[in-house]
Motif scaffolding. Structure first.
Motif, PDB file in Angstrom:
ATOM      1  N   ARG A 436       0.849  -1.201   0.000  1.00 42.93           N
ATOM      2  CA  ARG A 436       0.000   0.000   0.000  1.00 42.93           C
ATOM      3  C   ARG A 436       0.886   1.253   0.000  1.00 42.93           C
ATOM      4  NH1 ARG A 436      -5.295  -0.170   3.435  1.00 42.93           N
ATOM      5  NH2 ARG A 436      -5.679  -1.577   1.662  1.00 42.93           N
ATOM      6  N   ILE A 437       0.572   2.172  -0.921  1.00 45.72           N
ATOM      7  CA  ILE A 437       1.267   3.459  -1.019  1.00 45.72           C
ATOM      8  C   ILE A 437       0.221   4.563  -0.952  1.00 45.72           C
ATOM      9  CG2 ILE A 437       2.666   4.960  -2.484  1.00 45.72           C
ATOM     10  CD1 ILE A 437       4.071   2.555  -3.581  1.00 45.72           C
ATOM     11  N   GLU A 438       0.360   5.422   0.043  1.00 47.96           N
ATOM     12  CA  GLU A 438      -0.465   6.618   0.175  1.00 47.96           C
ATOM     13  C   GLU A 438       0.483   7.797   0.408  1.00 47.96           C
ATOM     14  OE1 GLU A 438      -3.373   6.270   3.186  1.00 47.96           O
ATOM     15  OE2 GLU A 438      -4.467   4.619   2.231  1.00 47.96           O
ATOM     16  N   ALA A 439       0.596   8.673  -0.570  1.00 49.06           N
ATOM     17  CA  ALA A 439       1.543   9.781  -0.470  1.00 49.06           C
ATOM     18  C   ALA A 439       1.113  10.877  -1.437  1.00 49.06           C
ATOM     19  CB  ALA A 439       2.960   9.312  -0.794  1.00 49.06           C
ATOM     20  N   GLY A 440       1.704  12.063  -1.258  1.00 50.35           N
ATOM     21  CA  GLY A 440       1.468  13.184  -2.160  1.00 50.35           C
ATOM     22  C   GLY A 440       0.440  14.164  -1.675  1.00 50.35           C
ATOM     23  N   TRP A 441      -0.091  13.982  -0.448  1.00 50.45           N
ATOM     24  CA  TRP A 441      -1.096  14.935   0.007  1.00 50.45           C
ATOM     25  C   TRP A 441      -0.520  16.323   0.247  1.00 50.45           C
ATOM     26  CZ3 TRP A 441       0.854  10.894   2.862  1.00 50.45           C
ATOM     27  CH2 TRP A 441       1.634  11.242   3.967  1.00 50.45           C
ATOM     28  N   TRP A 442       0.815  16.413   0.422  1.00 50.37           N
ATOM     29  CA  TRP A 442       1.419  17.708   0.751  1.00 50.37           C
ATOM     30  C   TRP A 442       1.554  18.632  -0.463  1.00 50.37           C
ATOM     31  CZ3 TRP A 442       3.747  12.933   1.247  1.00 50.37           C
ATOM     32  CH2 TRP A 442       4.665  12.581   0.251  1.00 50.37           C
ATOM     33  N   ASN A 443       1.452  18.088  -1.682  1.00 50.49           N
ATOM     34  CA  ASN A 443       1.566  18.951  -2.862  1.00 50.49           C
ATOM     35  C   ASN A 443       0.393  18.799  -3.810  1.00 50.49           C
ATOM     36  OD1 ASN A 443       2.032  16.426  -3.906  1.00 50.49           O
ATOM     37  ND2 ASN A 443       4.120  16.846  -4.609  1.00 50.49           N
ATOM     38  N   GLY A 444      -0.722  18.249  -3.345  1.00 55.94           N
ATOM     39  CA  GLY A 444      -1.924  18.146  -4.164  1.00 55.94           C
ATOM     40  C   GLY A 444      -1.909  17.026  -5.180  1.00 55.94           C
ATOM     41  N   ASP A 445      -0.923  16.132  -5.143  1.00 54.40           N
ATOM     42  CA  ASP A 445      -0.847  15.014  -6.090  1.00 54.40           C
ATOM     43  C   ASP A 445      -0.981  13.714  -5.302  1.00 54.40           C
ATOM     44  OD1 ASP A 445      -0.556  13.523  -8.352  1.00 54.40           O
ATOM     45  OD2 ASP A 445       1.606  13.831  -8.548  1.00 54.40           O
ATOM     46  N   LEU A 446      -2.168  13.508  -4.724  1.00 51.62           N
ATOM     47  CA  LEU A 446      -2.412  12.366  -3.857  1.00 51.62           C
ATOM     48  C   LEU A 446      -2.531  11.090  -4.671  1.00 51.62           C
ATOM     49  CD1 LEU A 446      -3.110  11.142  -1.077  1.00 51.62           C
ATOM     50  CD2 LEU A 446      -5.512  11.729  -1.559  1.00 51.62           C
ATOM     51  N   VAL A 447      -1.864  10.037  -4.219  1.00 53.65           N
ATOM     52  CA  VAL A 447      -2.019   8.709  -4.798  1.00 53.65           C
ATOM     53  C   VAL A 447      -2.361   7.756  -3.669  1.00 53.65           C
ATOM     54  CG1 VAL A 447      -0.438   9.151  -6.713  1.00 53.65           C
ATOM     55  CG2 VAL A 447       0.441   8.158  -4.604  1.00 53.65           C
ATOM     56  N   THR A 448      -3.330   6.870  -3.926  1.00 54.03           N
ATOM     57  CA  THR A 448      -3.714   5.822  -2.967  1.00 54.03           C
ATOM     58  C   THR A 448      -3.808   4.526  -3.752  1.00 54.03           C
ATOM     59  OG1 THR A 448      -6.052   6.327  -3.320  1.00 54.03           O
ATOM     60  CG2 THR A 448      -4.941   7.428  -1.482  1.00 54.03           C
ATOM     61  N   ARG A 449      -2.815   3.679  -3.637  1.00 54.16           N
ATOM     62  CA  ARG A 449      -2.702   2.498  -4.494  1.00 54.16           C
ATOM     63  C   ARG A 449      -2.314   1.276  -3.669  1.00 54.16           C
ATOM     64  NH1 ARG A 449       1.335   5.494  -8.784  1.00 54.16           N
ATOM     65  NH2 ARG A 449      -0.159   7.055  -9.577  1.00 54.16           N
ATOM     66  N   ASP A 450      -2.755   0.132  -4.172  1.00 55.98           N
ATOM     67  CA  ASP A 450      -2.310  -1.162  -3.679  1.00 55.98           C
ATOM     68  C   ASP A 450      -1.576  -1.865  -4.830  1.00 55.98           C
ATOM     69  OD1 ASP A 450      -3.321  -0.848  -1.166  1.00 55.98           O
ATOM     70  OD2 ASP A 450      -5.239  -1.810  -1.624  1.00 55.98           O
ATOM     71  N   TYR A 451      -0.257  -2.074  -4.663  1.00 54.38           N
ATOM     72  CA  TYR A 451       0.582  -2.678  -5.703  1.00 54.38           C
ATOM     73  C   TYR A 451       0.685  -4.188  -5.482  1.00 54.38           C
ATOM     74  CZ  TYR A 451       2.260   1.679  -7.790  1.00 54.38           C
ATOM     75  OH  TYR A 451       2.343   2.873  -8.456  1.00 54.38           O
ATOM     76  N   TYR A 452       0.721  -4.925  -6.616  1.00 54.50           N
ATOM     77  CA  TYR A 452       0.871  -6.378  -6.594  1.00 54.50           C
ATOM     78  C   TYR A 452       1.902  -6.786  -7.658  1.00 54.50           C
ATOM     79  CZ  TYR A 452      -3.635  -6.451  -4.124  1.00 54.50           C
ATOM     80  OH  TYR A 452      -4.670  -6.242  -3.227  1.00 54.50           O
ATOM     81  N   ILE A 453       2.562  -7.872  -7.389  1.00 57.72           N
ATOM     82  CA  ILE A 453       3.334  -8.551  -8.433  1.00 57.72           C
ATOM     83  C   ILE A 453       2.428  -9.625  -9.001  1.00 57.72           C
ATOM     84  CG2 ILE A 453       5.364  -9.941  -8.974  1.00 57.72           C
ATOM     85  CD1 ILE A 453       6.794  -8.627  -6.666  1.00 57.72           C
ATOM     86  N   ALA A 454       2.142  -9.542 -10.322  1.00 55.35           N
ATOM     87  CA  ALA A 454       1.196 -10.459 -10.967  1.00 55.35           C
ATOM     88  C   ALA A 454       1.913 -11.268 -12.027  1.00 55.35           C
ATOM     89  CB  ALA A 454       0.038  -9.681 -11.588  1.00 55.35           C
ATOM     90  N   GLU A 455       1.426 -12.491 -12.247  1.00 52.83           N
ATOM     91  CA  GLU A 455       2.020 -13.397 -13.231  1.00 52.83           C
ATOM     92  C   GLU A 455       1.024 -13.667 -14.332  1.00 52.83           C
ATOM     93  OE1 GLU A 455       4.155 -17.833 -13.432  1.00 52.83           O
ATOM     94  OE2 GLU A 455       3.137 -17.139 -11.607  1.00 52.83           O
TER      95      GLU A 455
END
Length: 486
Positions: A436-455
């Motif tokens: 889980r990555i939640e970052a960017g709220w400090w400059n208005g470029d918010l991302v909220t993502r769940d990353y996976y390695i997929a095959e």
């Protein structure tokens, strides 16, 4: 074993005006309206040493004539001695533009006297000069051989035999007495040595006998060793204006050869070289064109520097003719010892890699050769920037992260859904827990993502993510492909 190499520059007064001059050039150097040096072409036309200016013009109306420049000769001779310090730390000057090198301790390092003489000759040739090189067990003996025959000998008894055949005029101290010596039938140094010493001493000049004894090894030799300046800044004034920057390559190469000799003598390596191409002075003065050469790896050898400056000169456009070239060692550091690895690095050493980068920068420009500079940001697309390889990236504190793909897409690709699974050529099956990555709220470029390695069905691994915040109308969050693993 004490062994000396003598480097005699017979055409120095001419070559300060015409470095690397051709035999087809008719050129003479005058001193007090009389010829003191002439090129081969001028000599073939009848020009002789001591001839007056009018006689030269009668034979060669279009001959290149120069007044002797003693200052330039002294500067060139000093620069040549500095360049030769890469073969020995002990060098001194002798009469008639001769440099003496004490190379007894350098024979094993350079592979013998023949290899060393070849390297000395090649260095002198890089300076645009021609030389007669000899070697002998005594410094004065080597100098006499260089000024006459250029013979080489390593044994004392052979030196005596070679010196005995030389004319008396070869010994500079005997020049004031040539008429008297010729009148008594003394024509060679062997004849001079057989004369009664008491009679020669009564003539009131012992300098001739002292020089003879030193040449034969019968008296100790005293030398004023060349003093190396604490910093390097050399200037060569051109005999004619140069319209294109790449035509100054030979002059720059000569200065780099001197620089490498200075670096070796001072046990230093250079990290920044500054070259200034001087233009017109006076009322129509033009500011010098400066070339700054930054090195990633300190060096004290001229081959790599010549290659880099050749690339820079080929790309340089000048606005005015060049009248002089100045080279300066802007930054130096102590010379690092050579690597003692038993086996070479596969694919080249780190020094080879840095030299390749420097060559690419010289050829393409620093702004066109980039490297990755990581940034402290959790968002993958913001965690890196590209900057010039000449700019060092700021070090980051290492933190444990899940695996990252070697290929990150510039822009994530939206994936379609089939049977409730993301699809990219085939259905993708997650094989890792979510990151889980939640970052960017400090400059208005918010991302909220769940990353996976997929095959995929072809067993390739992909880096995909799902948006955690969906559409306001209730649409499910989208899946995206962001990278691929090798």
């Amino acid at each position: 074993m004490r062994l000396w190499i003598a480097v005699h520059l017979p055409l120095l007064s001419l070559e300060v005006f015409h470095p690397n001059w051709s035999d087809e050039v008719s050129a003479v150097v005058l001193e007090h309206t009389r010829v003191m040096a002439a090129s081969q072409c001028a000599c073939e036309a009848g020009v002789r040493i001591g001839m007056r200016r009018g006689g030269v013009l009668a034979l060669l109306p279009k001959a290149l004539m120069h007044e002797r420049a003693s200052d330039r000769e002294a500067q060139t001779l000093f620069g040549t001695a500095i360049a030769l310090l890469q073969y020995t730390p002990q060098a001194s000057f002798a009469e008639e533009s001769t440099i003496l090198l004490d190379i007894g301790a350098s024979l094993s390092l350079f592979g013998g006297i023949r290899v060393l003489c070849r390297r000395v000759r090649a260095t002198v040739r890089q300076l645009g000069l021609s030389a007669v090189i000899s070697c002998a067990p005594t410094a004065n003996g080597a100098a006499l051989l260089a000024r006459h025959t250029g013979a080489r000998t390593l044994k004392q008894h052979r030196l005596h035999r070679h010196l005995g055949r030389l004319p008396v005029a070869t010994l500079p101290a005997a020049l004031p007495y040539l008429d008297w010596l010729s009148g008594i039938g003394c024509r060679t140094l062997a004849d001079l040595r057989r004369l009664p010493r008491a009679g020669l001493q009564r003539r009131g000049d012992t300098h001739m006998l002292d020089a003879l004894d030193c040449a034969y090894g019968d008296a100790p030799e005293l030398h004023a060793w060349l003093e190396v300046p604490p910093s390097f800044r050399q200037r060569i004034e051109l005999s004619e204006r140069i319209e294109h920057a790449d035509a100054a390559q030979y002059t720059v190469q000569a200065l780099l050869t001197q620089l490498c000799g200075w670096l070796t003598a001072r046990h230093l390596a250079v990290t920044q070289v500054r070259v200034q191409l001087e233009h017109e002075r006076g009322r129509q003065a033009v500011a010098p064109t400066t070339i700054e050469l930054m090195l990633a790896e300190p060096t004290w050898q001229d081959a790599h520097l010549i290659r880099l400056l050749k690339e820079r000169l080929a790309r340089l456009e000048i606005t005015a003719p060049i009248i002089a070239v100045v080279l300066e060692a802007a930054q130096t550091e102590p010379m690092a010892p050579a690597s003692d690895n038993l086996f070479p690095e596969p694919g080249g050493s780190p020094e080879d890699h840095k030299r390749l980068i420097e060559l690419l920068v010289a050829r393409l420009g620093a702004d066109n050769v980039l490297h990755a500079a990581p940034l402290a940001d959790y968002r993958p697309e913001q965690a890196n920037r590209w900057c010039s390889v000449m700019d060092a990236a700021a070090p980051l504190q290492e933190r444990p992260l899940p695996p990252r793909p070697t290929w990150l897409l510039d822009k994530p690709i939206a994936l379609t859904m089939r049977q409730h699974r993301p699809y990219y050529g085939s259905r993708l099956r997650p094989v890792s827990p979510p990151e889980r990555i939640e970052a960017g709220w400090w400059n208005g470029d918010l991302v909220t993502r769940d990353y996976y390695i997929a095959e995929g069905a072809d067993h390739c691994l992909y880096w995909i993510y799902r948006e955690r915040i969906g559409d306001v109308d209730g649409v499910e969050p989208h899946w995206y492909l962001h990278g691929m693993f090798g």
